[in-house]
Design an enzyme around this catalytic site. Structure first.
Site, PDB file in Angstrom:
ATOM      1  N   GLY A   1       0.929  -1.150  -0.126  1.00 26.48           N
ATOM      2  CA  GLY A   1      -0.002   0.030  -0.036  1.00 26.48           C
ATOM      3  C   GLY A   1       0.731   1.182   0.163  1.00 26.48           C
ATOM      4  O   GLY A   1       0.230   2.506  -0.513  1.00 26.48           O
ATOM      5  N   ASN A   2       1.957   1.267   0.593  1.00 27.36           N
ATOM      6  CA  ASN A   2       3.157   2.270   0.601  1.00 27.36           C
ATOM      7  C   ASN A   2       3.297   2.800  -0.758  1.00 27.36           C
ATOM      8  O   ASN A   2       3.967   3.817  -1.017  1.00 27.36           O
ATOM      9  CB  ASN A   2       4.168   2.128   1.404  1.00 27.36           C
TER      10      ASN A   2
ATOM     11  N   LYS B   1     -12.506  -7.645   7.565  1.00 29.86           N
ATOM     12  CA  LYS B   1     -11.822  -6.496   7.097  1.00 29.86           C
ATOM     13  C   LYS B   1     -12.517  -5.231   7.077  1.00 29.86           C
ATOM     14  O   LYS B   1     -13.374  -5.109   6.457  1.00 29.86           O
ATOM     15  CB  LYS B   1     -11.589  -6.925   5.369  1.00 29.86           C
TER      16      LYS B   1
ATOM     17  N   LYS C   1       1.958 -10.916   4.008  1.00 31.27           N
ATOM     18  CA  LYS C   1       3.009 -10.983   3.142  1.00 31.27           C
ATOM     19  C   LYS C   1       3.847 -12.109   3.410  1.00 31.27           C
ATOM     20  O   LYS C   1       4.286 -12.972   2.326  1.00 31.27           O
ATOM     21  CB  LYS C   1       3.961  -9.766   3.316  1.00 31.27           C
TER      22      LYS C   1
ATOM     23  N   LYS D   1      -4.428  -8.847  -1.175  1.00 35.82           N
ATOM     24  CA  LYS D   1      -3.687  -8.628  -2.245  1.00 35.82           C
ATOM     25  C   LYS D   1      -2.421  -9.488  -2.491  1.00 35.82           C
ATOM     26  O   LYS D   1      -2.031  -9.932  -3.723  1.00 35.82           O
ATOM     27  CB  LYS D   1      -3.254  -7.001  -2.292  1.00 35.82           C
TER      28      LYS D   1
END
Length: 321
Positions: free
Chosen positions: A9-10, A123, A266, A208
């Site tokens: 997202g960054n 979420k 991740k 994602k």
């Protein structure tokens, strides 16, 4: 080497920044420079990206729009963010890679309608709600809400991805040398009607990173790079003495006590890809994608504890780097 690079997202917005277009353009420019180095080194590249801040902003705007009887559904909002972020990446990469075709593909991710996540929405999405607003939305629209810190917010399901509809199209584009942007925001969440075969959108968001891992697997990628705002996965996170983890097996990565809302997904995506394919996955800094691939930074995930690449990876690295 065929690489799937997943932008965190960054890549567009950092914590605390205003979601202005100029801010996002600045971050996309920086990310594109790092990604372009992979292509310049001779690799095939597919890029995925997050969309949390963007889809949250659109959801909040849709909820507050007096012209709408019902807010836009999440599958539609997810598609809108894919178009927005896709065009920013396409323009930047096309400028950095003259003569190279770059294409963004609106991507649909199939989920299991019986996934347990639909029974446990977890979420957060959209803006803050007062107690009265939350109860009203629960009654009128069937929303689920929960406390996010000191505020109430809507929660939606986050089912696991099971298929990606556009894999054949992405393969075709890669065969022509195109740099492809796909699977943005985890993909537009859909379920398939078993009778008609048609796809239908669902009120959900797909992680994602898990979509990136599945896309990499289905494309027979040689590496999955998860690009974020830290140099490594750290052991002892949150303690006085965190230590960077240079290499890990999937089991070692899963055994770490990692934050659920940031590094845990991740790590799971990297572990799953390596476990299912035997190929390299790595987590590292957004501004040095080539360094992550070469092992000079980031946490490398391999199937074997000795930390050596398998024969397939060695052949590819020797040939292309």
């Amino acid at each position: 080497m065929r690489i799937v690079a997943a932008l965190g997202g960054n890549a567009l917005l950092q914590r605390g920044e205003r979601p202005d277009a100029e801010v996002q353009l600045h971050h996309v420019h920086q990310a594109a420079r790092s990604l372009a180095e992979l292509v310049e080194a001779g690799h095939e590249l597919v890029i995925t990206h997050g969309n949390g801040p963007q889809v949250g902003l659109l959801a909040a705007e849709s909820e507050a729009d007096p012209a709408l009887t019902v807010p836009y559904p999440l599958d539609v909002l997810g598609a809108q963010t894919q178009g927005m972020i896709g065009t920013l990446l396409v323009r930047e990469l096309a400028g950095l890679l003259p003569g190279r075709a770059v294409a963004a593909v609106v991507t649909h991710t199939e989920v299991d309608p019986h996934d347990q996540a639909f029974q446990q929405p977890s979420k957060f999405i959209g803006g803050r709600l007062t107690e009265a607003q939350a109860r009203s939305m629960e009654a009128e629209r069937g929303w689920t809400t929960a406390r996010d810190g000191g505020h109430l917010r809507r929660t939606v399901p986050s089912p696991r991805p099971v298929a990606i509809s556009e894999v054949p199209a992405v393969r075709s584009l890669l065969a022509t040398g195109t740099v492809v942007i796909a699977g943005g925001g985890g993909g537009v969440p859909v379920v398939r009607n078993t009778d008609t075969g048609l796809l239908h959108g669902v009120e959900a968001v797909v992680d994602k990173d898990l979509t990136a891992a599945l896309l990499a697997e289905r494309l027979d990628a040689d590496a999955l790079l998860i690009l974020t705002d830290v140099t490594h996965v750290f052991t002892g996170f949150g303690t006085l003495h965190p230590r960077p983890l240079l290499t890990a097996t999937p089991a070692q990565l899963r055994a770490l006590d990692l934050p659920e809302g940031s590094m845990r997904p991740k790590a799971e995506a990297a572990a799953a890809f390596t476990e299912r394919t035997g190929h390299l996955a790595a987590i590292g800094p957004l501004d040095n994608a080539l360094g992550i691939l070469l092992g000079t930074t980031g946490t490398t995930v391999r199937a074997h504890a000795d930390g050596h690449a398998d024969h397939h990876d060695l052949l590819l690295l020797g040939k292309e780097l």
